[in-house]
Write a protein that holds these residues in place. Structure first.
Motif, mmCIF file in Angstrom:
data_model
loop_
_atom_site.group_PDB
_atom_site.id
_atom_site.type_symbol
_atom_site.label_atom_id
_atom_site.label_comp_id
_atom_site.label_asym_id
_atom_site.label_seq_id
_atom_site.Cartn_x
_atom_site.Cartn_y
_atom_site.Cartn_z
ATOM 1 N N GLU A 47 -3.408 -2.514 -20.168
ATOM 2 C CA GLU A 47 -4.401 -2.566 -19.087
ATOM 3 C C GLU A 47 -3.900 -3.442 -17.944
ATOM 4 N N PRO A 48 -4.231 -3.076 -16.704
ATOM 5 C CA PRO A 48 -3.929 -3.945 -15.556
ATOM 6 C C PRO A 48 -5.106 -4.859 -15.257
ATOM 7 N N LYS A 49 -4.885 -5.853 -14.404
ATOM 8 C CA LYS A 49 -5.982 -6.716 -13.963
ATOM 9 C C LYS A 49 -6.805 -6.053 -12.862
ATOM 10 N N LEU A 50 -6.208 -5.080 -12.172
ATOM 11 C CA LEU A 50 -6.863 -4.400 -11.063
ATOM 12 C C LEU A 50 -7.254 -2.987 -11.469
ATOM 13 N N LYS A 51 -8.539 -2.656 -11.291
ATOM 14 C CA LYS A 51 -9.032 -1.320 -11.619
ATOM 15 C C LYS A 51 -9.803 -0.797 -10.402
ATOM 16 N N ILE A 52 -9.550 0.442 -10.034
ATOM 17 C CA ILE A 52 -10.146 1.038 -8.842
ATOM 18 C C ILE A 52 -11.083 2.166 -9.248
ATOM 19 N N PHE A 53 -12.333 2.093 -8.800
ATOM 20 C CA PHE A 53 -13.267 3.180 -9.081
ATOM 21 C C PHE A 53 -12.780 4.457 -8.396
ATOM 22 N N ARG A 54 -12.958 5.586 -9.070
ATOM 23 C CA ARG A 54 -12.418 6.849 -8.547
ATOM 24 C C ARG A 54 -13.149 7.377 -7.328
ATOM 25 N N ASN A 55 -14.264 6.742 -6.955
ATOM 26 C CA ASN A 55 -14.934 7.126 -5.708
ATOM 27 C C ASN A 55 -14.234 6.511 -4.489
ATOM 28 N N CYS A 56 -13.288 5.594 -4.709
ATOM 29 C CA CYS A 56 -12.526 4.995 -3.603
ATOM 30 C C CYS A 56 -11.310 5.881 -3.298
ATOM 31 N N THR A 57 -11.590 7.076 -2.806
ATOM 32 C CA THR A 57 -10.549 8.100 -2.681
ATOM 33 C C THR A 57 -9.472 7.744 -1.665
ATOM 34 N N ASN A 58 -9.833 7.059 -0.581
ATOM 35 C CA ASN A 58 -8.824 6.731 0.427
ATOM 36 C C ASN A 58 -7.877 5.643 -0.046
ATOM 37 N N LEU A 59 -8.379 4.650 -0.753
ATOM 38 C CA LEU A 59 -7.503 3.625 -1.306
ATOM 39 C C LEU A 59 -6.549 4.241 -2.333
ATOM 40 N N ILE A 60 -7.074 5.105 -3.183
ATOM 41 C CA ILE A 60 -6.246 5.753 -4.205
ATOM 42 C C ILE A 60 -5.191 6.638 -3.552
ATOM 43 N N ARG A 61 -5.522 7.227 -2.414
ATOM 44 C CA ARG A 61 -4.577 8.095 -1.703
ATOM 45 C C ARG A 61 -3.496 7.289 -0.990
ATOM 46 N N THR A 62 -3.888 6.196 -0.327
ATOM 47 C CA THR A 62 -2.944 5.494 0.536
ATOM 48 C C THR A 62 -2.095 4.451 -0.187
ATOM 49 N N LEU A 63 -2.655 3.768 -1.177
ATOM 50 C CA LEU A 63 -1.921 2.681 -1.842
ATOM 51 C C LEU A 63 -0.569 3.128 -2.406
ATOM 52 N N PRO A 64 -0.513 4.226 -3.173
ATOM 53 C CA PRO A 64 0.792 4.619 -3.728
ATOM 54 C C PRO A 64 1.755 5.190 -2.692
ATOM 55 N N GLN A 65 1.276 5.491 -1.481
ATOM 56 C CA GLN A 65 2.152 6.049 -0.461
ATOM 57 C C GLN A 65 2.794 4.981 0.423
ATOM 58 N N LEU A 66 2.396 3.718 0.254
ATOM 59 C CA LEU A 66 3.016 2.653 1.031
ATOM 60 C C LEU A 66 4.483 2.514 0.621
ATOM 61 N N THR A 67 5.372 2.450 1.618
ATOM 62 C CA THR A 67 6.801 2.402 1.337
ATOM 63 C C THR A 67 7.386 1.034 1.688
ATOM 64 N N ILE A 68 8.593 0.797 1.204
ATOM 65 C CA ILE A 68 9.298 -0.456 1.459
ATOM 66 C C ILE A 68 9.811 -0.463 2.895
ATOM 67 N N ASP A 69 9.615 -1.578 3.588
ATOM 68 C CA ASP A 69 10.135 -1.721 4.948
ATOM 69 C C ASP A 69 11.662 -1.742 4.902
ATOM 70 N N LYS A 70 12.293 -0.895 5.718
ATOM 71 C CA LYS A 70 13.750 -0.768 5.692
ATOM 72 C C LYS A 70 14.442 -2.051 6.129
ATOM 73 N N LYS A 71 13.802 -2.831 7.019
ATOM 74 C CA LYS A 71 14.419 -4.058 7.529
ATOM 75 C C LYS A 71 14.075 -5.285 6.696
ATOM 76 N N ASN A 72 12.978 -5.188 5.934
ATOM 77 C CA ASN A 72 12.548 -6.329 5.124
ATOM 78 C C ASN A 72 12.005 -5.812 3.793
ATOM 79 N N PRO A 73 12.835 -5.833 2.749
ATOM 80 C CA PRO A 73 12.407 -5.275 1.453
ATOM 81 C C PRO A 73 11.250 -6.007 0.806
ATOM 82 N N ASN A 74 10.887 -7.196 1.339
ATOM 83 C CA ASN A 74 9.740 -7.933 0.806
ATOM 84 C C ASN A 74 8.425 -7.467 1.417
ATOM 85 N N ASP A 75 8.508 -6.647 2.442
ATOM 86 C CA ASP A 75 7.319 -6.221 3.171
ATOM 87 C C ASP A 75 7.115 -4.725 3.009
#
Length: 251
Positions: free
Chosen positions: A214-242
């Motif tokens: 289990e994770p510490k963070l759980k997202i209700f499935r009615n939060c469709t935009n967060l579920i859609r956008t969170l996994p699509q965030l990519t690594i910044d090419k100039k700063n891998p920490n961001d």
């Protein structure tokens, strides 16, 4: 016209054209390795092993979803693990409201924390083209009786005063009965915190004694935009920490 292809990059025109919105004149079908009767067990095992060794690649190769060029920042995210059906939030749990506001988008998340410091994101507001007073009204409309004393957090730029009026966005939110604490603007530390919350841990069930992942963070499935956008965030090419600031709609 029949089009057949392997989805790979989530910016490809086919995703927007056929899968992000329904077209009454087009039929879409997704097939995976499970539909391939010619695969032997060794081939199937190679694909299924990706669930543990490379979850991001498994989404593409195993489930036929569109991939993310440049690498997903939150490659820990798994929809089957981090999203849950909505539950009734106990009244004694602490609740928080976190917002980011701009004319291009108002994003607001309602968060509850249980006794073991598990976080539940249970409600979202995601709307654009709102002036500050309209944004305040939209947030108030979604507030329940239990959320009247909710603690709110907002980014520092909302405290900036406009030269023409001398007022800030926070002043207008305050006038509408919404009060916020100024949040930290350290992006990298914020991302690290989220990654820690997404990390899967073995948790012992109090009643059965069984261990579950289990994770510490759980997202209700009615939060469709967060579920859609969170996994699509990519690594910044100039700063891998961001996280990359593009495409802006996701970030």
């Amino acid at each position: 016209i029949t089009i057949t292809y392997n989805p790979w990059i989530n910016t490809h025109w086919t995703k927007d054209r056929f899968f992000d919105k329904e077209d009454p004149d087009a039929d879409t079908f997704t097939t995976t390795y499970r539909d391939n009767e010619w695969l032997d067990e060794a081939d199937r095992k190679l694909i299924e092993d990706l669930k543990e060794t490379d979850p991001e690649r498994y989404l593409v190769v195993g489930l036929g979803e569109y991939g993310i060029p440049g690498g997903a920042y939150f490659n820990e995210f798994r929809k089957d693990i981090h999203t849950i059906q909505p539950i009734l939030i106990p009244k004694h749990w602490d609740r928080y409201l976190a917002i980011d506001y701009g004319l291009d988008m108002l994003a607001a998340l309602w968060i509850a924390i249980d006794e073991k410091e598990n976080l539940y994101i249970y409600k979202e507001l995601y709307k654009n083209n709102l002036i500050v007073s309209e944004a305040a009204h939209e947030i108030k409309q979604m507030m329940s009786a239990e959320e009247k004393e909710i603690t709110g957090y907002a980014p520092p730029d909302l405290w900036n005063r406009r030269n023409d009026t001398g007022r800030s966005a926070i002043n207008i939110f305050n006038e509408h009965g919404l009060f916020f604490i100024k949040s930290d603007n350290n992006r990298a530390n914020g991302w690290y915190s989220i990654k820690e919350l997404l990390k899967v841990r073995k948790v012992r069930h109090e009643q059965t004694g069984e261990y579950r992942n289990e994770p510490k963070l759980k997202i209700f499935r009615n939060c469709t935009n967060l579920i859609r956008t969170l996994p699509q965030l990519t690594i910044d090419k100039k700063n891998p920490n961001d996280v990359s600031k593009e495409p802006h709609e996701l970030t």
